[in-house]
Scaffold this active site. Structure first.
Site, mmCIF file in Angstrom:
data_model
loop_
_atom_site.group_PDB
_atom_site.id
_atom_site.type_symbol
_atom_site.label_atom_id
_atom_site.label_comp_id
_atom_site.label_asym_id
_atom_site.label_seq_id
_atom_site.Cartn_x
_atom_site.Cartn_y
_atom_site.Cartn_z
ATOM 1 N N HIS A 67 67.714 33.346 29.013
ATOM 2 C CA HIS A 67 68.606 32.140 29.540
ATOM 3 C C HIS A 67 69.374 31.349 28.541
ATOM 4 C CE1 HIS A 67 67.985 27.592 29.753
ATOM 5 N NE2 HIS A 67 68.209 27.856 30.867
ATOM 6 N N GLU A 70 72.613 33.047 29.019
ATOM 7 C CA GLU A 70 73.302 32.696 30.044
ATOM 8 C C GLU A 70 74.050 31.567 29.888
ATOM 9 O OE1 GLU A 70 70.648 30.995 33.158
ATOM 10 O OE2 GLU A 70 72.250 29.870 33.213
ATOM 11 N N HIS A 71 73.476 30.471 29.124
ATOM 12 C CA HIS A 71 74.274 29.308 28.963
ATOM 13 C C HIS A 71 75.475 29.653 28.124
ATOM 14 C CE1 HIS A 71 71.847 25.641 29.765
ATOM 15 N NE2 HIS A 71 71.146 26.496 30.106
ATOM 16 N N GLU A 142 66.643 20.340 27.505
ATOM 17 C CA GLU A 142 66.337 20.942 29.088
ATOM 18 C C GLU A 142 64.786 21.278 29.027
ATOM 19 O OE1 GLU A 142 67.285 24.796 31.354
ATOM 20 O OE2 GLU A 142 68.964 23.908 30.553
#
Length: 440
Positions: A67, A70-71, A142
């Site tokens: 993840h 991906e960012h 987040e």
């Protein structure tokens, strides 16, 4: 370029495997003004232990790194790639699941220019320690935000109960502590191992010319150099059959209790059409036992045990699978007892025959046909099916083939009390402090 015809759905799929190993699928759709393009790698949050490209020994990377990667892909040395998509009027996004990371955009104009932008930014990694450390604060916020969401905690709490060793039990984004250990070197190691074209799939759907689209992709990839394709060595874990924790309770700031009954699947090593039929068979069984037209639903609704939040679902991937049934409720224990009772009755006396099965098959086929008219649905689901050697467009014919014996056999994967777990989120007592993100 091959063409694959699905006469039942009146669809023609175009396919080509490029020299660098990239699988390209293109599905033109008449009557649409928009197109979606997805570029996906078979790499998700469960891929935490593997042998890096060109090395011999396995490593384990910090949780949440897929993840995090991906960012970071959107940030380049010359700025943010979102700006380039917006110049073409395209809307870009990305997501990371347990098993894949997808980058996508939708557009009505400049489709081919945006496709090149998509290919280029995913295939040009740029990470520095400075930008990686900056991202830790953003992703940390987040994670904290999700920690405070009761429905997210219910979902992951149920999975955590089911699995003892498998990394599916770990939040896709990791924890604040685990992402703090991520370095630029970690990101490059994961990128070079999992982002090779031979581990990726590009899928385009909507208002497009398949010949022109394939030419753009083919020429873009021919300009780039890649290492020779190498099989990826993922380290699989030995997961016990029974659930890790039979029952757990969390107190949070909610006005109504939330419960989830999780069922851990025994059969998780299927692929291709066997996996497709197995997945559909279990979904049909859940429709009959827990669907909104079932006797069970009518009974628990009339007794006031559930509300509109009621849901049930089944998820299956290589190595793990589970069903969840749950709702917000003022009577958590009574609802749990009702769900477990329904499961026990179905195990002891198979409750339906051909007539009931045909009824839910027709309903499920209707749902699938409506979904297959949505280019957004197809764009989001196509790759997940291909990565499991299934074809999304075979789902209708696979449902038609299912018999009562197939459904009965598939449901055995979820049977047994040792496969069941319960996760409850209860309201705080007066003066009590939420257990929210402190338990991570």
């Amino acid at each position: 370029m091959e063409t694959i015809r699905f006469d039942q759905l009146d669809e023609t799929l175009y396919y080509e495997k490029l020299e660098n190993g990239l699988d390209v699928y293109i599905l033109p759709k008449k009557g649409f003004s928009k197109a979606f393009v997805t570029f996906t790698t078979k790499y998700g949050s469960v891929d935490r232990s593997f042998v890096p490209l060109g090395e011999q020994d396995a490593i384990t990377v910090p949780d949440g790194i897929a993840h995090f990667l991906e960012h970071k892909m959107f940030e380049k040395e010359d700025g943010d790639v979102f700006q380039k998509f917006s110049e073409y009027g395209a809307s870009a996004n990305a997501f990371t699941s347990f098993t894949r990371t997808a980058y996508l955009f939708s557009a009505t104009n400049h489709l081919y220019e945006s496709t090149e932008t998509l290919l280029n930014f995913v295939q040009e990694p740029y990470f520095t320690e400075k930008t990686v450390n900056k991202e830790k604060g953003i992703i940390g916020q987040e994670i904290t935000m999700y920690d405070d969401q009761p429905d997210w905690r219910l979902y992951f709490g149920t999975i955590e109960n089911m699995y003892k060793e498998h990394p599916v039990k770990i939040d896709i984004a990791g924890t604040v502590e685990s992402i703090d250990k991520i370095t630029a070197d970690h990101l490059y190691t994961c990128y070079h191992t999992f982002y090779h074209p031979s581990n990726m799939l590009l899928f385009a759907i909507g208002a497009l010319d398949p010949e022109k689209m394939m030419k753009v992709i083919r020429e873009n990839q021919a300009k780039k150099e890649f290492a020779e394709p190498t099989p990826i060595k993922r380290i699989e874990v030995n997961e016990q059959m029974e659930v890790a924790i039979p029952e757990r309770t969390l107190h949070m700031d909610v006005s109504k209790s939330k419960i989830s009954v999780g069922l851990k699947a025994k059969e998780t090593n299927l692929s291709g059409r066997d996996m497709l039929k197995h997945e559909l068979a279990i979904s049909l069984t859940l429709d009959i036992l827990f669907g909104r037209s079932s006797d069970f639903y009518t009974r628990v609704y009339e007794e006031g045990l559930i509300d509109e939040s009621y849901s049930y679902d089944f998820s299956l991937e290589h190595g793990f699978g589970f069903a969840m049934i749950g709702s917000d409720t003022h009577q958590p224990d009574k609802l749990i007892e009702a769900i477990k009772g329904q499961l026990k009755n179905a195990e002891e006396t198979w409750p339906f025959g051909e007539e009931e099965l045909e009824r839910v098959k027709r309903r499920r086929i209707g749902f699938n046909l409506r979904a297959l008219n949505s280019i957004e649905f197809i764009a989001n689901q196509f790759t997940r099916y291909k990565f499991n050697d299934m074809n999304l467009f075979d789902s209708v014919s696979a449902i038609e083939e299912l018999t009562v014996a197939d459904v009965q056999e598939a449901f055995k994967s979820l049977q047994g009390e040792s496969q069941q777990t319960v996760f409850k989120i209860l309201p705080l007592a007066e003066g009590e402090q939420s257990e929210g993100h402190q338990q991570k």
